[in-house]
Design a protein around this motif. Structure first.
Motif, PDB file in Angstrom:
ATOM      1  N   GLN A  24      -3.307  -5.808   4.809  1.00 22.67           N
ATOM      2  CA  GLN A  24      -2.380  -5.618   4.074  1.00 22.67           C
ATOM      3  C   GLN A  24      -1.793  -4.471   5.283  1.00 22.67           C
ATOM      4  O   GLN A  24      -0.797  -4.590   5.635  1.00 22.67           O
ATOM      5  CB  GLN A  24      -3.374  -4.494   3.005  1.00 22.67           C
ATOM      6  CG  GLN A  24      -1.621  -4.267   2.104  1.00 22.67           C
ATOM      7  CD  GLN A  24      -2.174  -3.062   0.685  1.00 22.67           C
ATOM      8  OE1 GLN A  24      -4.034  -2.580   0.694  1.00 22.67           O
ATOM      9  NE2 GLN A  24      -2.087  -3.341   0.085  1.00 22.67           N
ATOM     10  N   PHE A  28       2.481  -5.083   6.405  1.00 19.51           N
ATOM     11  CA  PHE A  28       3.349  -4.242   6.303  1.00 19.51           C
ATOM     12  C   PHE A  28       3.450  -3.764   7.527  1.00 19.51           C
ATOM     13  O   PHE A  28       4.768  -2.305   7.105  1.00 19.51           O
ATOM     14  CB  PHE A  28       2.478  -2.287   5.346  1.00 19.51           C
ATOM     15  CG  PHE A  28       2.419  -3.057   3.582  1.00 19.51           C
ATOM     16  CD1 PHE A  28       3.857  -3.684   3.344  1.00 19.51           C
ATOM     17  CD2 PHE A  28       1.313  -2.892   3.131  1.00 19.51           C
ATOM     18  CE1 PHE A  28       3.917  -3.579   1.778  1.00 19.51           C
ATOM     19  CE2 PHE A  28       1.779  -3.154   1.632  1.00 19.51           C
ATOM     20  CZ  PHE A  28       2.149  -3.830   1.598  1.00 19.51           C
ATOM     21  N   ARG A  29       2.899  -3.858   8.960  1.00 16.96           N
ATOM     22  CA  ARG A  29       3.549  -2.755  10.156  1.00 16.96           C
ATOM     23  C   ARG A  29       5.397  -3.021  10.505  1.00 16.96           C
ATOM     24  O   ARG A  29       5.584  -1.938  10.323  1.00 16.96           O
ATOM     25  CB  ARG A  29       2.945  -3.520  10.779  1.00 16.96           C
ATOM     26  CG  ARG A  29       3.195  -2.803  12.704  1.00 16.96           C
ATOM     27  CD  ARG A  29       2.850  -1.813  12.779  1.00 16.96           C
ATOM     28  NE  ARG A  29       1.036  -1.017  11.653  1.00 16.96           N
ATOM     29  CZ  ARG A  29       0.745  -0.277  12.163  1.00 16.96           C
ATOM     30  NH1 ARG A  29       1.949   1.211  12.267  1.00 16.96           N
ATOM     31  NH2 ARG A  29      -0.976   0.155  11.803  1.00 16.96           N
ATOM     32  N   GLN A  30       5.982  -3.746   9.976  1.00 14.93           N
ATOM     33  CA  GLN A  30       6.595  -4.733  10.323  1.00 14.93           C
ATOM     34  C   GLN A  30       8.228  -4.167   9.326  1.00 14.93           C
ATOM     35  O   GLN A  30       8.961  -3.975   9.552  1.00 14.93           O
ATOM     36  CB  GLN A  30       7.126  -6.201  10.143  1.00 14.93           C
ATOM     37  CG  GLN A  30       6.226  -6.457  11.885  1.00 14.93           C
ATOM     38  CD  GLN A  30       7.081  -5.916  13.157  1.00 14.93           C
ATOM     39  OE1 GLN A  30       8.011  -5.548  13.073  1.00 14.93           O
ATOM     40  NE2 GLN A  30       5.976  -5.170  13.941  1.00 14.93           N
ATOM     41  N   THR A  31       7.073  -3.931   8.087  1.00 16.78           N
ATOM     42  CA  THR A  31       7.920  -3.774   6.983  1.00 16.78           C
ATOM     43  C   THR A  31       8.311  -1.868   6.202  1.00 16.78           C
ATOM     44  O   THR A  31       9.612  -1.170   6.041  1.00 16.78           O
ATOM     45  CB  THR A  31       8.348  -4.911   5.722  1.00 16.78           C
ATOM     46  OG1 THR A  31       6.898  -4.381   5.282  1.00 16.78           O
ATOM     47  CG2 THR A  31       9.044  -6.772   5.998  1.00 16.78           C
ATOM     48  N   ASP A  32       7.308  -1.490   5.873  1.00 14.90           N
ATOM     49  CA  ASP A  32       6.825  -0.784   5.460  1.00 14.90           C
ATOM     50  C   ASP A  32       6.098   0.716   6.771  1.00 14.90           C
ATOM     51  O   ASP A  32       4.984  -0.041   6.520  1.00 14.90           O
ATOM     52  CB  ASP A  32       6.497  -0.433   4.449  1.00 14.90           C
ATOM     53  CG  ASP A  32       6.507   1.337   3.556  1.00 14.90           C
ATOM     54  OD1 ASP A  32       6.945   1.745   3.990  1.00 14.90           O
ATOM     55  OD2 ASP A  32       6.836   0.969   1.986  1.00 14.90           O
ATOM     56  N   CYS A  33       6.259   1.246   7.563  1.00 14.69           N
ATOM     57  CA  CYS A  33       5.419   2.216   8.421  1.00 14.69           C
ATOM     58  C   CYS A  33       4.346   2.673   7.578  1.00 14.69           C
ATOM     59  O   CYS A  33       2.995   3.649   7.065  1.00 14.69           O
ATOM     60  CB  CYS A  33       5.678   3.218   9.059  1.00 14.69           C
ATOM     61  SG  CYS A  33       7.115   1.643  10.895  1.00 14.69           S
ATOM     62  N   ALA A  34       5.087   3.353   6.155  1.00 15.66           N
ATOM     63  CA  ALA A  34       4.027   4.435   5.574  1.00 15.66           C
ATOM     64  C   ALA A  34       3.070   3.894   5.265  1.00 15.66           C
ATOM     65  O   ALA A  34       2.433   4.306   4.858  1.00 15.66           O
ATOM     66  CB  ALA A  34       4.965   5.026   4.602  1.00 15.66           C
ATOM     67  N   LEU A  35       3.350   2.567   4.712  1.00 16.68           N
ATOM     68  CA  LEU A  35       2.410   1.617   3.349  1.00 16.68           C
ATOM     69  C   LEU A  35       1.266   1.276   4.692  1.00 16.68           C
ATOM     70  O   LEU A  35       0.087   0.861   4.123  1.00 16.68           O
ATOM     71  CB  LEU A  35       2.974   0.646   2.648  1.00 16.68           C
ATOM     72  CG  LEU A  35       3.679   1.219   1.282  1.00 16.68           C
ATOM     73  CD1 LEU A  35       4.782  -0.360   0.247  1.00 16.68           C
ATOM     74  CD2 LEU A  35       2.606   1.378   0.399  1.00 16.68           C
ATOM     75  N   SER A  36       2.081   1.222   5.449  1.00 22.92           N
ATOM     76  CA  SER A  36       1.052  -0.225   6.456  1.00 22.92           C
ATOM     77  C   SER A  36      -0.425   1.575   7.075  1.00 22.92           C
ATOM     78  O   SER A  36      -1.065   0.985   7.337  1.00 22.92           O
ATOM     79  CB  SER A  36       1.270  -0.311   7.735  1.00 22.92           C
ATOM     80  OG  SER A  36       0.665  -0.625   9.158  1.00 22.92           O
ATOM     81  N   ASP A  37      -0.103   2.292   7.057  1.00 24.00           N
ATOM     82  CA  ASP A  37      -0.806   3.736   7.112  1.00 24.00           C
ATOM     83  C   ASP A  37      -1.385   4.193   6.254  1.00 24.00           C
ATOM     84  O   ASP A  37      -2.363   4.412   6.929  1.00 24.00           O
ATOM     85  CB  ASP A  37       0.466   4.882   8.058  1.00 24.00           C
ATOM     86  CG  ASP A  37       1.114   5.234   9.177  1.00 24.00           C
ATOM     87  OD1 ASP A  37       0.975   4.048   9.939  1.00 24.00           O
ATOM     88  OD2 ASP A  37       2.159   5.630   9.121  1.00 24.00           O
ATOM     89  N   SER A  39      -3.037   2.261   4.098  1.00 24.32           N
ATOM     90  CA  SER A  39      -3.493   1.255   4.214  1.00 24.32           C
ATOM     91  C   SER A  39      -4.462   1.675   5.310  1.00 24.32           C
ATOM     92  O   SER A  39      -5.773   0.909   5.296  1.00 24.32           O
ATOM     93  CB  SER A  39      -2.790  -0.472   4.314  1.00 24.32           C
ATOM     94  OG  SER A  39      -2.365  -1.021   3.002  1.00 24.32           O
TER      95      SER A  39
END
Length: 65
Positions: A24, A28-37, A39
């Motif tokens: 996940q 999310f890395r390309q679309t939403d950095c905050a959600l990626s962080d 996760s």
């Protein structure tokens, strides 16, 4: 069910969840950095739990031998 089996079962569940969170975070890395962080943070916390369970199960198998 003894303690070692319970620990192994928990490890399996946590490992599956860890892999889901890492995937996940990657997605999310390309679309939403905050959600990626977020996760990634949750995955790291799960990895910490997995390492503690691994240590605990190693200790229990030594004592039972």
């Amino acid at each position: 069910m003894n303690r070692i089996d319970i620990i192994k079962s928990n490890q399996t569940k946590l490992n599956k969840r860890y892999k889901e969170l890492v995937e996940q975070a990657y997605n999310f890395r390309q679309t939403d950095c905050a959600l990626s962080d977020i996760s990634e943070y949750r995955a790291i916390k799960l990895l910490n739990k997995l390492n503690r369970l691994k240590y605990l199960s190693r200790d229990l198998t030594r004592n039972s031998s």
